[in-house]
Design an enzyme around this catalytic site. Structure first.
Site, PDB file in Angstrom:
ATOM      1  N   LYS A  85       0.714  -1.299  -0.147  1.00 12.38           N
ATOM      2  CA  LYS A  85      -0.135   0.146   0.301  1.00 12.38           C
ATOM      3  C   LYS A  85       0.587   1.364  -0.040  1.00 12.38           C
ATOM      4  O   LYS A  85       0.880   2.115  -0.824  1.00 12.38           O
ATOM      5  CB  LYS A  85      -1.512   0.100   1.177  1.00 12.38           C
ATOM      6  CG  LYS A  85      -1.496   1.178   1.132  1.00 12.38           C
ATOM      7  CD  LYS A  85      -2.521   1.194   2.627  1.00 12.38           C
ATOM      8  CE  LYS A  85      -3.451   2.632   2.861  1.00 12.38           C
ATOM      9  NZ  LYS A  85      -2.269   3.212   3.458  1.00 12.38           N
ATOM     10  N   ASN A  86       1.719   1.238   0.694  1.00 13.26           N
ATOM     11  CA  ASN A  86       2.798   2.215   1.035  1.00 13.26           C
ATOM     12  C   ASN A  86       3.458   2.995  -0.218  1.00 13.26           C
ATOM     13  O   ASN A  86       4.205   3.737  -0.330  1.00 13.26           O
ATOM     14  CB  ASN A  86       2.973   2.559   2.314  1.00 13.26           C
ATOM     15  CG  ASN A  86       2.383   2.681   3.197  1.00 13.26           C
ATOM     16  OD1 ASN A  86       1.617   2.929   3.329  1.00 13.26           O
ATOM     17  ND2 ASN A  86       2.853   1.875   4.578  1.00 13.26           N
ATOM     18  N   ASP A 105       3.796   0.915  11.823  1.00 12.07           N
ATOM     19  CA  ASP A 105       2.597   0.108  11.115  1.00 12.07           C
ATOM     20  C   ASP A 105       2.539  -1.292  11.768  1.00 12.07           C
ATOM     21  O   ASP A 105       0.764  -1.318  12.066  1.00 12.07           O
ATOM     22  CB  ASP A 105       2.768   0.264  10.000  1.00 12.07           C
ATOM     23  CG  ASP A 105       2.421   1.862   9.088  1.00 12.07           C
ATOM     24  OD1 ASP A 105       2.354   2.550   9.773  1.00 12.07           O
ATOM     25  OD2 ASP A 105       2.687   1.928   8.141  1.00 12.07           O
ATOM     26  N   MET A 164       6.435   7.670  17.510  1.00  7.13           N
ATOM     27  CA  MET A 164       5.992   8.537  15.795  1.00  7.13           C
ATOM     28  C   MET A 164       4.843   9.108  16.192  1.00  7.13           C
ATOM     29  O   MET A 164       4.562  10.484  15.992  1.00  7.13           O
ATOM     30  CB  MET A 164       6.812   7.927  14.361  1.00  7.13           C
ATOM     31  CG  MET A 164       7.364   7.655  14.379  1.00  7.13           C
ATOM     32  SD  MET A 164       8.467   6.488  12.823  1.00  7.13           S
ATOM     33  CE  MET A 164       9.577   6.143  13.176  1.00  7.13           C
ATOM     34  N   ARG A 194      -4.849  11.401   2.355  1.00  3.51           N
ATOM     35  CA  ARG A 194      -3.630  11.758   2.593  1.00  3.51           C
ATOM     36  C   ARG A 194      -2.260  11.434   1.826  1.00  3.51           C
ATOM     37  O   ARG A 194      -1.600  12.171   1.204  1.00  3.51           O
ATOM     38  CB  ARG A 194      -3.279  10.923   3.771  1.00  3.51           C
ATOM     39  CG  ARG A 194      -2.213  11.979   4.448  1.00  3.51           C
ATOM     40  CD  ARG A 194      -1.710  11.682   5.674  1.00  3.51           C
ATOM     41  NE  ARG A 194      -0.352  12.099   6.041  1.00  3.51           N
ATOM     42  CZ  ARG A 194      -0.509  13.898   7.241  1.00  3.51           C
ATOM     43  NH1 ARG A 194      -1.668  14.304   6.825  1.00  3.51           N
ATOM     44  NH2 ARG A 194       0.369  14.195   6.876  1.00  3.51           N
ATOM     45  N   ASP A 204      -5.933   8.597   8.573  1.00  2.00           N
ATOM     46  CA  ASP A 204      -6.051   7.802   9.613  1.00  2.00           C
ATOM     47  C   ASP A 204      -5.654   8.952  10.733  1.00  2.00           C
ATOM     48  O   ASP A 204      -4.468  10.266  10.694  1.00  2.00           O
ATOM     49  CB  ASP A 204      -4.485   7.019  10.272  1.00  2.00           C
ATOM     50  CG  ASP A 204      -5.455   5.932   9.762  1.00  2.00           C
ATOM     51  OD1 ASP A 204      -6.303   5.590   9.231  1.00  2.00           O
ATOM     52  OD2 ASP A 204      -4.110   4.841   9.232  1.00  2.00           O
TER      53      ASP A 204
END
EC number: 2.5.1.7
Length: 435
Positions: free
Chosen positions: A22-23, A319, A341, A97, A121
């Site tokens: 996904k990223n 994640d 983070m 985003r 998110d």
């Protein structure tokens, strides 16, 4: 709003193949705007965030052709710059985003762009300074309209520069790389993110004619070129899905083989789960996880409690901390999970506590998990998914729990996990989607 009804306590078995990352997808798809020529992308995950970005590219004038279930062809020959600022663009870009990464390619190729504040998110403060400071170093000028909530950027004369990023932001690094590819002269990016996703982006751009060196390190050199050509690119397997499946196997005492994981790109992810006591075997490019009745968390060499914290690559990805936390609830031993983070990402632990987990939320960034060693099973409850990763963590908890659980707002899970209910049901899970 969709929900999952889960009947827990069932062992799963079989093989599962991770989706495309996904990223990585969000960066790669934005990069198609850098060239008017055809770009073919393989291993595209069928998830909400990616599909929304593909739809947005189509609205911008990109010709999108679906070649197969996981392959697309994009031709960004005629871009509708007048689509920016429309109500439709505002609504779609603000809800995603990943749309922030449209800026780099648009500035590089057209010298201007505008974008509303992006969504994503609600996991804590996610500032955009790294993106904007990088663009400004390249010569871009910014105007933020408070009334319309829009950023307007003029980058008619991008020039190479020395850029020391204030944080090793993955999306910030990707954005600046894409803008610098066609800037005049040489750009140096120090403190760059060096995740496999960034390496993949650089690999793709170089295949299009960019001149990027230092790939894989935090010091990148980019020689600007006048134009980029088309290419074909295949995405990596999603490392977050792989980590989620490892955790799922342990929690449900399941025997699962995760196929084609891209082992060389997983960094310390497998070793981190091994520290929780999870056994696994590497069989070629597959990870085999045997059924385990119990697993025990390691302690440090001096006997102190294990701490697992997130860090920039090649450290442990933030994640997967939610997955680590839920897996630890049924381990033997204690672990301190330190989420450095994002200050809101651990707030889902109240649901796990309601299920019977023993967790002390020390502060917004740290949680101590006292493993139950399966002496007390988690119990099914009704809950709501707050974000993608917490949602899957709750799904894993529900699959291991006694009785029935309901998870609401599973659209959050759908944003990052491809047909997760169908794929897990094929392994023997009992998940019913309720619309």
């Amino acid at each position: 709003m969709a929900s999952f009804r889960i009947t827990g306590g069932t062992k799963l078995s079989g093989e599962i193949t991770p989706q495309g990352a996904k990223n990585e997808a969000l960066q790669i798809l934005c990069a198609v705007l850098l060239t008017p020529e055809k770009v073919t992308i393989n291993k595209v995950p069928d998830i909400r965030d990616v599909n929304k970005l593909i739809e947005l590219l189509g609205d911008l004038g990109v010709i999108v052709k679906k070649l197969s279930a996981e392959s697309y062809e994009f031709t960004a020959k005629d871009i509708k710059l007048d689509f920016f600022g429309t109500e439709e663009y505002t609504k779609k870009a603000a809800s995603l985003r990943g749309s922030i990464m449209l800026l780099g390619p648009l500035l590089a190729r057209f010298g201007k762009a505008m974008i509303p504040k992006p969504g994503g998110d609600k996991i804590g403060r996610r500032r955009l300074d790294t993106h904007f400071i990088g663009f400004e170093k390249l010569g871009a000028k910014f105007l933020f309209e408070q009334k319309s909530n829009y950023y307007h950027i003029d980058a008619s004369e991008l020039k190479g520069a020395y850029i020391h990023l204030d944080e090793a932001s993955v999306t910030g690094t990707a954005n600046v790389i894409m803008a610098a590819c066609m800037a005049e002269g040489k750009t140096t990016i120090y403190n760059a993110a060096c995740e496999p996703y960034i390496q993949q982006l650089c690999k793709m751009l170089n295949s299009m004619g960019a001149k990027i060196t230092g790939v894989g390190s935090n010091l990148l050199y980019i020689e600007g070129v006048e134009a980029l050509s088309g290419c074909e690119h295949t995405m990596l397997p999603d490392m977050i899905e792989i980590g989620s499946f490892i955790g799922l196997a342990a929690m449900t005492k399941s025997e699962i083989t995760i196929k084609n994981v891209g082992l060389e790109h997983l960094g310390i992810i497998p070793d981190t789960f091994k520290r929780l006591g999870i056994k696994m075997e590497f069989r070629g490019d597959d990870i085999y996880i045997p059924s385990q009745e119990n697993y025990e968390i390691e302690s440090f060499i001096d006997g102190s409690i294990m701490t697992i914290a997130d860090a920039i690559w090649p450290g442990f990805t933030p994640d997967l901390l939610s997955i680590v936390l839920v897996v630890a609830t049924q381990a033997k031993g204690t672990v301190l999970v330190h989420q450095k983070m994002f200050e809101s990402r651990l707030f889902f632990v109240d649901k796990l506590i309601d299920m019977g987990a023993q967790i002390i939320l020390c502060d917004p960034h740290r949680a101590t998990v006292i493993g139950l060693d399966r002496q007390i099973n988690l119990r099914g409850i009704s809950m709501t998914s707050p974000d993608i990763r917490a949602g899957v963590s709750l799904l894993i908890a529900a699959l291991s729990a006694d009785g029935e659980s309901t998870i609401h707002n599973v659209e959050q899970i759908d944003r990052g996990y491809q047909h997760i209910d169908k794929r897990l049901n094929a392994l023997g899970a009992k998940i019913e989607r309720i619309d």
